[in-house]
Write a protein that holds these residues in place. Structure first.
Motif, PDB file in Angstrom:
ATOM      1  N   UNK A  79       8.582 -39.986  11.873  1.00  0.00           N
ATOM      2  CA  UNK A  79       9.601 -40.391  11.178  1.00  0.00           C
ATOM      3  C   UNK A  79      10.287 -39.319  10.943  1.00  0.00           C
ATOM      4  N   UNK A  80      10.848 -39.513  11.985  1.00  0.00           N
ATOM      5  CA  UNK A  80      12.657 -38.344  12.025  1.00  0.00           C
ATOM      6  C   UNK A  80      11.678 -37.400  13.043  1.00  0.00           C
ATOM      7  N   UNK A  81      10.963 -36.448  12.312  1.00  0.00           N
ATOM      8  CA  UNK A  81      10.542 -35.043  12.535  1.00  0.00           C
ATOM      9  C   UNK A  81       9.873 -35.143  13.577  1.00  0.00           C
ATOM     10  N   UNK A  82      10.430 -33.842  14.350  1.00  0.00           N
ATOM     11  CA  UNK A  82      10.034 -33.970  16.425  1.00  0.00           C
ATOM     12  C   UNK A  82       8.353 -33.196  15.134  1.00  0.00           C
ATOM     13  N   UNK A  83       7.334 -33.392  15.831  1.00  0.00           N
ATOM     14  CA  UNK A  83       6.116 -32.523  16.194  1.00  0.00           C
ATOM     15  C   UNK A  83       5.240 -32.993  17.219  1.00  0.00           C
ATOM     16  N   UNK A  84       5.902 -32.892  18.752  1.00  0.00           N
ATOM     17  CA  UNK A  84       5.271 -32.487  19.818  1.00  0.00           C
ATOM     18  C   UNK A  84       5.963 -32.945  21.366  1.00  0.00           C
ATOM     19  N   UNK A  85       5.240 -32.566  21.847  1.00  0.00           N
ATOM     20  CA  UNK A  85       6.066 -32.949  22.669  1.00  0.00           C
ATOM     21  C   UNK A  85       4.674 -34.610  23.837  1.00  0.00           C
ATOM     22  N   UNK A  86       5.150 -34.918  24.595  1.00  0.00           N
ATOM     23  CA  UNK A  86       4.103 -36.331  25.891  1.00  0.00           C
ATOM     24  C   UNK A  86       4.594 -35.748  26.662  1.00  0.00           C
ATOM     25  N   UNK A  87       4.239 -35.191  27.680  1.00  0.00           N
ATOM     26  CA  UNK A  87       4.954 -35.096  29.183  1.00  0.00           C
ATOM     27  C   UNK A  87       3.769 -35.396  30.854  1.00  0.00           C
ATOM     28  N   UNK A  88       4.569 -36.010  31.782  1.00  0.00           N
ATOM     29  CA  UNK A  88       3.511 -36.348  32.776  1.00  0.00           C
ATOM     30  C   UNK A  88       4.391 -35.673  33.936  1.00  0.00           C
ATOM     31  N   UNK A  89       3.285 -34.983  34.826  1.00  0.00           N
ATOM     32  CA  UNK A  89       4.181 -34.141  36.135  1.00  0.00           C
ATOM     33  C   UNK A  89       3.085 -35.156  37.293  1.00  0.00           C
ATOM     34  N   UNK A  90       4.407 -35.516  38.468  1.00  0.00           N
ATOM     35  CA  UNK A  90       3.163 -35.509  39.494  1.00  0.00           C
ATOM     36  C   UNK A  90       3.716 -35.122  40.800  1.00  0.00           C
ATOM     37  N   UNK A  91       3.040 -34.818  41.832  1.00  0.00           N
ATOM     38  CA  UNK A  91       2.958 -34.358  42.660  1.00  0.00           C
ATOM     39  C   UNK A  91       1.773 -35.055  43.795  1.00  0.00           C
ATOM     40  N   UNK A  92       2.531 -34.917  45.030  1.00  0.00           N
ATOM     41  CA  UNK A  92       2.164 -35.333  46.717  1.00  0.00           C
ATOM     42  C   UNK A  92       3.151 -36.569  46.265  1.00  0.00           C
ATOM     43  N   UNK A  93       2.107 -37.413  47.091  1.00  0.00           N
ATOM     44  CA  UNK A  93       2.964 -38.791  47.962  1.00  0.00           C
ATOM     45  C   UNK A  93       1.835 -40.584  47.839  1.00  0.00           C
ATOM     46  N   UNK A  94       2.478 -40.824  48.234  1.00  0.00           N
ATOM     47  CA  UNK A  94       1.412 -42.360  48.134  1.00  0.00           C
ATOM     48  C   UNK A  94      -0.154 -42.171  48.391  1.00  0.00           C
ATOM     49  N   UNK A  95      -0.506 -41.478  49.749  1.00  0.00           N
ATOM     50  CA  UNK A  95      -1.616 -41.356  50.479  1.00  0.00           C
ATOM     51  C   UNK A  95      -2.139 -40.327  49.440  1.00  0.00           C
ATOM     52  N   UNK A  96      -1.606 -38.875  49.013  1.00  0.00           N
ATOM     53  CA  UNK A  96      -2.709 -38.259  47.926  1.00  0.00           C
ATOM     54  C   UNK A  96      -1.141 -38.559  46.597  1.00  0.00           C
ATOM     55  N   UNK A  97      -1.746 -38.638  45.677  1.00  0.00           N
ATOM     56  CA  UNK A  97      -1.390 -38.142  44.452  1.00  0.00           C
ATOM     57  C   UNK A  97      -2.024 -37.236  43.519  1.00  0.00           C
ATOM     58  N   UNK A  98      -1.471 -36.627  43.144  1.00  0.00           N
ATOM     59  CA  UNK A  98      -1.818 -35.932  41.585  1.00  0.00           C
ATOM     60  C   UNK A  98      -1.002 -35.991  40.746  1.00  0.00           C
ATOM     61  N   UNK A  99      -1.847 -36.554  39.127  1.00  0.00           N
ATOM     62  CA  UNK A  99      -0.681 -36.512  38.229  1.00  0.00           C
ATOM     63  C   UNK A  99      -1.700 -35.908  36.982  1.00  0.00           C
ATOM     64  N   UNK A 100      -0.426 -34.880  36.326  1.00  0.00           N
ATOM     65  CA  UNK A 100      -0.760 -33.826  35.006  1.00  0.00           C
ATOM     66  C   UNK A 100      -0.149 -34.957  33.954  1.00  0.00           C
ATOM     67  N   UNK A 101      -0.448 -35.130  32.794  1.00  0.00           N
ATOM     68  CA  UNK A 101      -0.389 -35.399  31.233  1.00  0.00           C
ATOM     69  C   UNK A 101      -1.101 -34.669  30.450  1.00  0.00           C
ATOM     70  N   UNK A 102      -0.139 -34.196  30.140  1.00  0.00           N
ATOM     71  CA  UNK A 102      -0.404 -32.775  28.513  1.00  0.00           C
ATOM     72  C   UNK A 102       0.599 -33.706  27.680  1.00  0.00           C
ATOM     73  N   UNK A 103      -1.096 -33.497  26.245  1.00  0.00           N
ATOM     74  CA  UNK A 103       0.220 -34.079  25.290  1.00  0.00           C
ATOM     75  C   UNK A 103      -0.687 -33.311  23.896  1.00  0.00           C
ATOM     76  N   UNK A 104       0.343 -32.549  23.048  1.00  0.00           N
ATOM     77  CA  UNK A 104       0.424 -31.279  22.345  1.00  0.00           C
ATOM     78  C   UNK A 104       1.205 -32.160  20.395  1.00  0.00           C
ATOM     79  N   UNK A 105       0.812 -31.989  19.910  1.00  0.00           N
ATOM     80  CA  UNK A 105       1.321 -32.232  18.532  1.00  0.00           C
ATOM     81  C   UNK A 105       0.604 -31.770  17.682  1.00  0.00           C
ATOM     82  N   UNK A 106       1.470 -31.399  17.051  1.00  0.00           N
ATOM     83  CA  UNK A 106       0.922 -30.397  15.765  1.00  0.00           C
ATOM     84  C   UNK A 106       1.634 -31.336  14.220  1.00  0.00           C
TER      85      UNK A 106
END
Length: 200
Positions: free
Chosen positions: A32-59
């Motif tokens: 409803x227009x008020x910030x409650x947290x974040x959602x972020x995705x980080x990638x490392x590596x390449x197509x041969x070997x890729x790691x993906x980290x997702x972090x969702x933090x809400x309050x």
């Protein structure tokens, strides 16, 4: 509150070439227009070997008291465009749910709150960062089970794509012309409007 949007995105057919360059993203989550947290995705590596980290933090707070808290951490390991491993830890108001997926032969073996099961080898988790994954069977990260359903795809100005979801979840997810996830609009369990604002 945001369970439907995070855990339920129907599968659709989409040429992989339309999403050639997914990348890291960070969103401010608004209720409803008020910030409650974040959602972020980080990638490392390449197509041969890729790691993906997702972090969702809400309050969510009312009158200074926390009435809703969610933390969801998901780790994906990919090799040559195939999921090799996924681990998910979901903490909703102190209730923790853990699940995992491991590639094994011509299948993915999942273990979650609903027990063990075998999933298609080409399945992908619903972690939103790569629109090309929507052409595959989709896995619900919370339970590591397959997600049923359908979605409508539409072009948007500038060469991007938008997916409108109606049914088990009501949401609109948008990607730019380069395949980067740039927006999400959905509803909380209480009917409140929830939007994602890209900040990085």
């Amino acid at each position: 509150m945001l369970r439907r949007a995070f855990l339920s995105l129907p599968a659709l057919l989409l040429p992989a070439a339309a999403f050639a360059a997914p990348g890291p993203v960070r969103f401010r989550v608004l209720r409803e227009g008020r910030e409650i947290g974040t959602h972020q995705v980080r990638l490392s590596g390449n197509a041969a070997k890729l790691s993906v980290q997702t972090e969702i933090a809400l309050q969510v707070k009312l009158a200074g008291f926390t009435v809703f808290r969610l933390r969801h951490d998901i780790t994906e390991e990919w090799a040559n465009d195939r999921l090799q491993r996924l681990t998910s830890r979901h903490d909703r108001n102190g209730t923790v749910t853990e699940a995992r997926v491991v590639a094994e032969g011509n299948a993915l073996v999942a273990q979650g709150p609903d027990g063990a099961q075998r999933l298609p080898a080409n399945a992908a988790p619903l972690t939103w960062w790569n629109g090309a994954h929507f052409a595959r069977p989709l896995i619900r990260p919370l339970t590591c089970t397959l997600i049923p359903g359908a979605a409508v795809r539409n072009s948007v100005p500038g060469g991007g794509m938008q997916f409108t979801l109606n049914g088990e979840v009501e949401a609109q997810a948008r990607y730019d012309a380069h395949g980067r996830w740039v927006a999400l609009a959905t509803k909380g369990e209480d009917g409140s409007a929830v939007t994602y604002e890209l900040i990085g």
